[in-house]
Write an enzyme that holds these catalytic residues in place. Structure first.
Site, PDB file in Angstrom:
ATOM      1  N   GLY A  51      14.196  -4.639  -2.568  1.00 36.97           N
ATOM      2  CA  GLY A  51      14.131  -5.362  -3.838  1.00 36.97           C
ATOM      3  C   GLY A  51      14.102  -6.849  -3.599  1.00 36.97           C
ATOM      4  O   GLY A  51      14.472  -7.314  -2.512  1.00 36.97           O
ATOM      5  N   CYS A  78      15.986  -1.984   3.548  1.00 43.70           N
ATOM      6  CA  CYS A  78      15.996  -3.428   3.296  1.00 43.70           C
ATOM      7  C   CYS A  78      17.130  -3.824   2.352  1.00 43.70           C
ATOM      8  O   CYS A  78      18.287  -3.778   2.747  1.00 43.70           O
ATOM      9  CB  CYS A  78      14.623  -3.869   2.797  1.00 43.70           C
ATOM     10  SG  CYS A  78      14.380  -5.632   2.878  1.00 43.70           S
ATOM     11  N   TYR A  79      16.827  -4.167   1.087  1.00 46.36           N
ATOM     12  CA  TYR A  79      17.903  -4.498   0.141  1.00 46.36           C
ATOM     13  C   TYR A  79      18.898  -3.349   0.072  1.00 46.36           C
ATOM     14  O   TYR A  79      20.115  -3.558  -0.018  1.00 46.36           O
ATOM     15  CB  TYR A  79      17.297  -4.764  -1.246  1.00 46.36           C
ATOM     16  CG  TYR A  79      18.308  -5.172  -2.298  1.00 46.36           C
ATOM     17  CD1 TYR A  79      18.651  -6.508  -2.469  1.00 46.36           C
ATOM     18  CD2 TYR A  79      18.923  -4.226  -3.124  1.00 46.36           C
ATOM     19  CE1 TYR A  79      19.581  -6.890  -3.430  1.00 46.36           C
ATOM     20  CE2 TYR A  79      19.854  -4.602  -4.087  1.00 46.36           C
ATOM     21  CZ  TYR A  79      20.174  -5.941  -4.234  1.00 46.36           C
ATOM     22  OH  TYR A  79      21.094  -6.307  -5.184  1.00 46.36           O
ATOM     23  N   HIS A 167      10.493  -1.465   6.682  1.00 41.68           N
ATOM     24  CA  HIS A 167       9.893  -0.565   5.683  1.00 41.68           C
ATOM     25  C   HIS A 167       9.099   0.556   6.362  1.00 41.68           C
ATOM     26  O   HIS A 167       7.959   0.343   6.770  1.00 41.68           O
ATOM     27  CB  HIS A 167       8.972  -1.368   4.763  1.00 41.68           C
ATOM     28  CG  HIS A 167       9.724  -2.304   3.878  1.00 41.68           C
ATOM     29  ND1 HIS A 167      10.249  -1.919   2.667  1.00 41.68           N
ATOM     30  CD2 HIS A 167      10.101  -3.598   4.052  1.00 41.68           C
ATOM     31  CE1 HIS A 167      10.890  -2.929   2.116  1.00 41.68           C
ATOM     32  NE2 HIS A 167      10.819  -3.965   2.937  1.00 41.68           N
ATOM     33  N   GLU A 169       7.755   2.997   4.927  1.00 42.40           N
ATOM     34  CA  GLU A 169       6.745   3.530   4.005  1.00 42.40           C
ATOM     35  C   GLU A 169       5.396   2.831   4.123  1.00 42.40           C
ATOM     36  O   GLU A 169       4.398   3.327   3.625  1.00 42.40           O
ATOM     37  CB  GLU A 169       7.271   3.467   2.564  1.00 42.40           C
ATOM     38  CG  GLU A 169       7.464   2.063   1.960  1.00 42.40           C
ATOM     39  CD  GLU A 169       8.805   1.416   2.334  1.00 42.40           C
ATOM     40  OE1 GLU A 169       9.434   1.852   3.320  1.00 42.40           O
ATOM     41  OE2 GLU A 169       9.200   0.452   1.659  1.00 42.40           O
ATOM     42  N   ASP A 225      -8.015  12.301 -16.194  1.00 43.84           N
ATOM     43  CA  ASP A 225      -6.665  12.606 -16.674  1.00 43.84           C
ATOM     44  C   ASP A 225      -6.674  13.507 -17.906  1.00 43.84           C
ATOM     45  O   ASP A 225      -5.951  14.497 -17.969  1.00 43.84           O
ATOM     46  CB  ASP A 225      -5.901  11.312 -16.985  1.00 43.84           C
ATOM     47  CG  ASP A 225      -5.908  10.365 -15.809  1.00 43.84           C
ATOM     48  OD1 ASP A 225      -6.152  10.844 -14.682  1.00 43.84           O
ATOM     49  OD2 ASP A 225      -5.699   9.158 -16.000  1.00 43.84           O
ATOM     50  N   LYS A 366      -2.344   9.517  -9.254  1.00 43.87           N
ATOM     51  CA  LYS A 366      -3.753   9.833  -9.523  1.00 43.87           C
ATOM     52  C   LYS A 366      -4.340  10.838  -8.532  1.00 43.87           C
ATOM     53  O   LYS A 366      -5.027  11.785  -8.921  1.00 43.87           O
ATOM     54  CB  LYS A 366      -4.564   8.537  -9.494  1.00 43.87           C
ATOM     55  CG  LYS A 366      -5.993   8.676  -9.930  1.00 43.87           C
ATOM     56  CD  LYS A 366      -6.070   8.603 -11.424  1.00 43.87           C
ATOM     57  CE  LYS A 366      -7.494   8.663 -11.937  1.00 43.87           C
ATOM     58  NZ  LYS A 366      -7.521   8.434 -13.382  1.00 43.87           N
TER      59      LYS A 366
END
Ligand code: XMP
Length: 510
Positions: A51, A78-79, A167, A169, A225, A366
């Site tokens: 964050g 991290c945060y 990170h 990710e 969608d 998506k």
């Protein structure tokens, strides 16, 4: 499931995506959800995201440290690491030398957390932090360090609490996926059982339980969608689904016919097809301002939809193709970003309709919706369709819209699509289309002077439409598109290729 508590990191969505790629269901919730809500979700593991705040700030986002006592494995990123360290008795300081971007870490202890990482003990990872942990809580040990972060990865293995300063990710982190796998499968003991087939079955059952024998109304646009929403609902409730398809006269060539054929004739879905082209064209007469055009198209769509819906009596449910990024956006605490364009899509129906919502796609990204579409048997052509804006060709004709301009652009767009598909670029790019610039320039064709309009060809790559880059299409393909546009489309004597990225440009021209 794995629960991600969001502290506002730009990478929070990425964490959820990576976990789902591991076939483990994952949801993002704001950091301040209640303990009861967390317990109801029954997560097998919790990830505290990064964050932008500093844990040293007075009013920085925080959690009750009680959750560290529940026995649920927790990973702070991290945060999240800094918060965990602070709450459990460690110390954090604002560092004079921050680490941003690629950083080397050295693995000190190759336990469960760094399992299956090839036998080297330095990894290149992605960091993005100002503060750093300078003292870890009792019972924590060091798993990895970097030059600037003595505690790049730490753990209290007994309590299953892990914290990392980098990170995992982002793709720039070496073996980031392995690290997440180790947490999800090794520490949390999740099973990789989440897939589209199981999602589909669960959803069908959920829809049946939610709506019972009631009828459900769905606004169908023919886009991915709303099409997936409609077909999923149809499998769940059959003839109790009623779709309304409003043709605003700003669709692509032959689109309205294709939508009706597919849903009415092929799927035998109850489809009310409203050809409202004349109404839209009339309302748009003389209007040149992009925002005004967008507003008129949006409002008129709602008027027509409401009018048709009011003719059907006793409908209690409205189905919408809301996706997960919209859900996260509306609950995140990042605050609204500046409105660049007033987007309109068929999901944006008014609250006054007083119907309960059925939103079967609200947990999906998506690409997962596309996967679901395939598993529902929808054609790949439809499922992998490029995004098409709610206001349609209306915002790809600069300035005033006329019928003649719509016809010219439909032909041009059709040619661009055909050539992009033939050259194998359709699935490789985010979006490609033609824009009509109704400014006239001089040309010469067959010894005669011409004075006609211009087509701009746009083809962009993107991950999420927030940023985009123009695609370096081969000259040969551009040449072919240009030749066909000039030879086959009346009123066009010049073609240009748009080489603007986003930012500073936007994808659509209006
Ligand atoms: P921009 O032009 O803002 O577009 O860079 C980002 C993405 O959104 C699509 N777009 C829309 N989609 N309703 C929609 O459903 C709209 O009003 C709308 N305007 C733009 C655009 O095609 C691109 O993919």
């Amino acid at each position: 499931m794995i629960l991600v508590l969001d502290f506002g990191s730009q990478y929070t969505q990425l964490i959820a995506r990576r976990i789902r790629e591991l076939k483990v269901y994952c949801e993002i919730h704001p950091f301040n959800i209640t303990h009861d809500e967390i317990k109801n979700l029954n997560p097998k593991g919790i990830i505290l995201s990064g964050g932008p705040s500093s844990v040293l700030g007075e009013s920085s986002p925080t959690i009750d440290k009680e959750i560290f006592e529940w026995g649920i494995p927790i990973l702070g990123i991290c945060y999240g690491l800094q918060l965990m360290a602070k709450l459990l008795g460690g110390r954090v300081e604002s560092s004079s030398s921050s680490e941003y971007g690629k950083t080397e870490i050295t693995i000190k202890k190759n336990n469960l957390f760094f399992k299956n990482i090839p036998d080297k003990n330095t990894l290149t990872v992605w960091m993005s932090h100002g503060d750093r942990v300078i003292e870890i809580p009792d019972d924590f040990e060091i798993l990895a360090e970097s030059n600037n972060s003595p505690f790049a990865a730490v753990a209290d293995v007994d309590r299953k609490l892990y914290g990392i300063q980098f990170h995992p990710e982002v793709t720039h982190t070496d073996h980031g996926i392995e690290i997440l796998k180790n947490f999800v499968f090794g520490v949390c003991q999740c099973d990789p059982t989440w897939n589209m087939e199981s999602f589909k079955e669960t959803k069908i059952k959920e829809i049946q339980d939610q709506v019972g024998n009631e009828k459900v109304l769905c606004a169908l646009s023919g886009g991915v969608d709303s099409s997936v929403t409609a077909v999923l609902l149809h499998q769940a409730i059959k003839d109790n689904l009623i779709c309304i398809f409003v043709d605003n006269g700003l669709l692509r060539k032959d689109e309205a016919r294709k939508v009706v054929e597919l849903f009415k004739k092929h799927y035998h879905i109850n489809l009310i097809h409203i050809n409202a082209s004349e109404i839209f064209w009339e309302k748009l007469k003389g209007v040149a301002d992009p925002e005004e055009k967008r507003k008129i198209i949006g409002i008129e769509f709602i008027n027509i939809f409401e009018k048709e819906a009011s003719k059907l009596e006793g409908i209690k449910y409205l189905a919408q193709g809301t996706l997960y990024p919209d859900v996260i956006e509306s609950v995140s605490f990042k605050g609204p970003s500046a409105v660049i364009k007033s987007h309109h899509n068929v999901g944006g129906l008014p609250e006054e309709m007083k119907m309960s919502l059925v939103e079967p796609l609200r947990e999906l990204f998506k690409d997962e919706v596309r996967e679901l579409g395939v598993s529902l048997g929808l054609d790949e052509e439809l499922v992998y369709r490029h995004p098409f804006p709610g206001p349609g060709l209306g915002i790809r004709i600069l300035g005033e819209i006329t019928r003649e301009k719509i016809e010219v652009l439909q032909e041009a767009d059709h040619i661009v699509m055909e050539e992009i598909k033939k050259a194998g670029y359709y699935r490789k790019v985010w979006q490609s289309f033609a824009v009509l610039l109704p400014v006239r320039s001089v040309g010469v064709m067959g010894d005669a002077r011409t004075y006609e309009w211009t087509i701009a060809v746009r083809c962009v790559s993107s991950i999420d439409a927030m940023t985009a880059d123009w695609v370096q299409l081969p000259y040969e393909l551009l040449g072919k598109i240009s030749n066909r546009l000039i030879n086959e489309v009346q009123k066009i004597n010049r073609v240009v290729y748009d080489i603007t990225s986003k930012p500073p440009g936007t994808i659509e021209w209006e």
